[in-house]
Design a protein around this motif. Structure first.
Motif, PDB file in Angstrom:
ATOM      1  N   SER A 139       0.822  -1.233   0.000  1.00  0.00           N
ATOM      2  CA  SER A 139       0.000   0.000   0.000  1.00  0.00           C
ATOM      3  C   SER A 139       0.845   1.268   0.000  1.00  0.00           C
ATOM      4  CB  SER A 139      -0.911   0.025   1.244  1.00  0.00           C
ATOM      5  OG  SER A 139      -1.703  -1.131   1.264  1.00  0.00           O
ATOM      6  N   HIS A 140       1.868   1.282  -0.826  1.00  0.00           N
ATOM      7  CA  HIS A 140       2.804   2.410  -0.791  1.00  0.00           C
ATOM      8  C   HIS A 140       2.323   3.592  -1.633  1.00  0.00           C
ATOM      9  CE1 HIS A 140       6.754   3.708   0.524  1.00  0.00           C
ATOM     10  NE2 HIS A 140       6.943   4.245  -0.661  1.00  0.00           N
ATOM     11  N   PHE A 141       1.422   3.356  -2.583  1.00  0.00           N
ATOM     12  CA  PHE A 141       1.031   4.413  -3.519  1.00  0.00           C
ATOM     13  C   PHE A 141      -0.435   4.784  -3.366  1.00  0.00           C
ATOM     14  CE2 PHE A 141       4.432   1.856  -5.419  1.00  0.00           C
ATOM     15  CZ  PHE A 141       5.424   2.822  -5.463  1.00  0.00           C
ATOM     16  N   ASP A 142      -0.725   6.060  -3.626  1.00  0.00           N
ATOM     17  CA  ASP A 142      -2.102   6.544  -3.489  1.00  0.00           C
ATOM     18  C   ASP A 142      -2.359   7.672  -4.491  1.00  0.00           C
ATOM     19  OD1 ASP A 142      -0.819   8.788  -2.485  1.00  0.00           O
ATOM     20  OD2 ASP A 142      -1.139   8.215  -0.395  1.00  0.00           O
ATOM     21  N   GLU A 143      -3.440   8.406  -4.262  1.00  0.00           N
ATOM     22  CA  GLU A 143      -3.831   9.459  -5.202  1.00  0.00           C
ATOM     23  C   GLU A 143      -2.806  10.588  -5.286  1.00  0.00           C
ATOM     24  OE1 GLU A 143      -6.152   9.257  -7.423  1.00  0.00           O
ATOM     25  OE2 GLU A 143      -6.647   7.282  -6.629  1.00  0.00           O
ATOM     26  N   VAL A 144      -2.037  10.771  -4.218  1.00  0.00           N
ATOM     27  CA  VAL A 144      -0.981  11.804  -4.250  1.00  0.00           C
ATOM     28  C   VAL A 144       0.055  11.429  -5.319  1.00  0.00           C
ATOM     29  CG1 VAL A 144       0.895  12.900  -2.929  1.00  0.00           C
ATOM     30  CG2 VAL A 144      -1.331  12.456  -1.842  1.00  0.00           C
ATOM     31  N   ASP A 145       0.474  10.164  -5.308  1.00  0.00           N
ATOM     32  CA  ASP A 145       1.428   9.712  -6.328  1.00  0.00           C
ATOM     33  C   ASP A 145       0.824   9.836  -7.722  1.00  0.00           C
ATOM     34  OD1 ASP A 145       3.652   8.413  -4.577  1.00  0.00           O
ATOM     35  OD2 ASP A 145       1.765   7.655  -3.781  1.00  0.00           O
ATOM     36  N   SER A 146      -0.438   9.429  -7.846  1.00  0.00           N
ATOM     37  CA  SER A 146      -1.098   9.488  -9.137  1.00  0.00           C
ATOM     38  C   SER A 146      -1.104  10.927  -9.686  1.00  0.00           C
ATOM     39  CB  SER A 146      -2.528   8.958  -8.978  1.00  0.00           C
ATOM     40  OG  SER A 146      -3.241   9.130 -10.143  1.00  0.00           O
ATOM     41  N   LYS A 147      -1.458  11.865  -8.816  1.00  0.00           N
ATOM     42  CA  LYS A 147      -1.548  13.275  -9.233  1.00  0.00           C
ATOM     43  C   LYS A 147      -0.179  13.813  -9.689  1.00  0.00           C
ATOM     44  CE  LYS A 147      -2.197  17.830  -7.214  1.00  0.00           C
ATOM     45  NZ  LYS A 147      -2.327  18.594  -5.993  1.00  0.00           N
ATOM     46  N   TYR A 148       0.837  13.612  -8.856  1.00  0.00           N
ATOM     47  CA  TYR A 148       2.129  14.227  -9.174  1.00  0.00           C
ATOM     48  C   TYR A 148       2.891  13.464 -10.264  1.00  0.00           C
ATOM     49  CZ  TYR A 148       1.381  17.510  -5.395  1.00  0.00           C
ATOM     50  OH  TYR A 148       0.865  18.509  -4.600  1.00  0.00           O
ATOM     51  N   LEU A 149       2.758  12.140 -10.293  1.00  0.00           N
ATOM     52  CA  LEU A 149       3.435  11.410 -11.374  1.00  0.00           C
ATOM     53  C   LEU A 149       2.818  11.776 -12.717  1.00  0.00           C
ATOM     54  CD1 LEU A 149       3.949   7.910  -9.700  1.00  0.00           C
ATOM     55  CD2 LEU A 149       5.703   9.627 -10.215  1.00  0.00           C
ATOM     56  N   ASN A 150       1.519  12.027 -12.696  1.00  0.00           N
ATOM     57  CA  ASN A 150       0.857  12.466 -13.916  1.00  0.00           C
ATOM     58  C   ASN A 150       1.377  13.835 -14.359  1.00  0.00           C
ATOM     59  OD1 ASN A 150      -1.009  11.749 -15.894  1.00  0.00           O
ATOM     60  ND2 ASN A 150      -2.463  13.243 -15.057  1.00  0.00           N
ATOM     61  N   GLU A 151       1.620  14.709 -13.398  1.00  0.00           N
ATOM     62  CA  GLU A 151       2.201  16.024 -13.739  1.00  0.00           C
ATOM     63  C   GLU A 151       3.574  15.842 -14.374  1.00  0.00           C
ATOM     64  OE1 GLU A 151       2.378  19.030 -10.674  1.00  0.00           O
ATOM     65  OE2 GLU A 151       0.250  18.813 -10.230  1.00  0.00           O
ATOM     66  N   ILE A 152       4.335  14.883 -13.846  1.00  0.00           N
ATOM     67  CA  ILE A 152       5.679  14.650 -14.391  1.00  0.00           C
ATOM     68  C   ILE A 152       5.590  14.124 -15.826  1.00  0.00           C
ATOM     69  CG2 ILE A 152       7.741  13.198 -14.132  1.00  0.00           C
ATOM     70  CD1 ILE A 152       7.286  13.531 -11.029  1.00  0.00           C
ATOM     71  N   ILE A 153       4.660  13.204 -16.059  1.00  0.00           N
ATOM     72  CA  ILE A 153       4.486  12.658 -17.415  1.00  0.00           C
ATOM     73  C   ILE A 153       4.130  13.780 -18.391  1.00  0.00           C
ATOM     74  CG2 ILE A 153       2.859  11.306 -18.809  1.00  0.00           C
ATOM     75  CD1 ILE A 153       2.784   9.292 -16.537  1.00  0.00           C
ATOM     76  N   LYS A 154       3.337  14.715 -17.910  1.00  0.00           N
ATOM     77  CA  LYS A 154       2.890  15.799 -18.805  1.00  0.00           C
ATOM     78  C   LYS A 154       4.048  16.735 -19.182  1.00  0.00           C
ATOM     79  CE  LYS A 154      -2.023  15.943 -17.959  1.00  0.00           C
ATOM     80  NZ  LYS A 154      -2.877  16.223 -16.818  1.00  0.00           N
ATOM     81  N   LEU A 155       5.152  16.660 -18.473  1.00  0.00           N
ATOM     82  CA  LEU A 155       6.324  17.478 -18.830  1.00  0.00           C
ATOM     83  C   LEU A 155       7.001  16.946 -20.096  1.00  0.00           C
ATOM     84  CD1 LEU A 155       7.987  17.907 -15.310  1.00  0.00           C
ATOM     85  CD2 LEU A 155       6.586  19.580 -16.529  1.00  0.00           C
ATOM     86  N   LEU A 156       6.667  15.682 -20.442  1.00  0.00           N
ATOM     87  CA  LEU A 156       7.305  15.077 -21.622  1.00  0.00           C
ATOM     88  C   LEU A 156       6.710  15.656 -22.898  1.00  0.00           C
ATOM     89  CD1 LEU A 156       7.303  11.347 -20.524  1.00  0.00           C
ATOM     90  CD2 LEU A 156       9.333  12.762 -20.964  1.00  0.00           C
ATOM     91  N   ASP A 157       7.586  15.875 -23.860  1.00  0.00           N
ATOM     92  CA  ASP A 157       7.156  16.429 -25.144  1.00  0.00           C
ATOM     93  C   ASP A 157       6.906  15.241 -26.080  1.00  0.00           C
ATOM     94  OD1 ASP A 157       6.663  18.121 -27.199  1.00  0.00           O
ATOM     95  OD2 ASP A 157       8.772  18.544 -27.604  1.00  0.00           O
ATOM     96  N   VAL A 158       5.765  14.545 -25.864  1.00  0.00           N
ATOM     97  CA  VAL A 158       5.501  13.361 -26.718  1.00  0.00           C
ATOM     98  C   VAL A 158       4.201  13.520 -27.503  1.00  0.00           C
ATOM     99  CG1 VAL A 158       6.809  11.642 -25.439  1.00  0.00           C
ATOM    100  CG2 VAL A 158       4.456  12.148 -24.749  1.00  0.00           C
TER     101      VAL A 158
END
Ligand code: SME
Length: 158
Positions: A139-158
């Motif tokens: 149970s290490h991951f939750d909505e906080v990880d989902s929110k911020y990891l998604n922000e990181i993915i959006k930094l990619l120019d793909v």
């Protein structure tokens, strides 16, 4: 480009993301090579969070193929719908798995991995890969990880 990251040691998960995201943005600035950027994102996240495994799988010939990552060696190819990664791709949604042993079809690249989060990465409205993070804790991951990891993915120019 910054050569050294500033890493928060005693901080909440949210504070760690808020600190590392602008640094990742700076790392990616001016670089448009996807593999280079995925490699640096993996390294920055590993350094900040020290997760068991963090990295990317990219779709090639209708399979997920291992991309840049940090952590132990991993399975190289995953079919659509297989494991957590292939399911995230098929369902086109972020999957948070609190206990991988209870996820039907979970692909155990390492027995030490206990929980996992997988986020699809989109290019032109289609999934082109996933970001996968594994933890040796339940149970290490939750909505906080989902929110911020998604922000990181959006930094990619793909
Ligand atoms: N556990 C993943 C496979 C990838 S590794 O954990 C790095 C899955 O079930 O898709």
């Amino acid at each position: 480009m910054a050569e050294d990251l500033s890493i928060l040691k005693e901080a909440s998960k949210e504070e760690k993301y808020i600190s590392i995201i602008p640094q990742i943005k700076a790392l990616l600035g001016g670089e448009n090579d996807l593999i280079a950027n995925l490699a640096n994102i993996s390294a920055a996240l590993k350094e900040q969070f020290n997760w068991f495994w963090v990295g990317f799988y990219l779709i090639k010939d209708d399979e997920l193929v291992l991309g840049p990552f940090q952590g132990p060696v991993a399975c190289t190819r995953i079919k659509k719908g297989k494991g957590v990664c292939g399911s995230s791709w098929q369902q086109e949604k972020t999957l948070i798995v609190p206990n991988v042993d209870e996820f039907p079809g979970h692909i155990a690249c390492a027995s030490a991995s206990k929980s996992e989060i997988v986020l699809p990465i989109y290019s032109g409205g289609k999934v082109m890969g996933v970001l996968d993070v594994d933890s040796e804790y339940l149970s290490h991951f939750d909505e906080v990880d989902s929110k911020y990891l998604n922000e990181i993915i959006k930094l990619l120019d793909v």
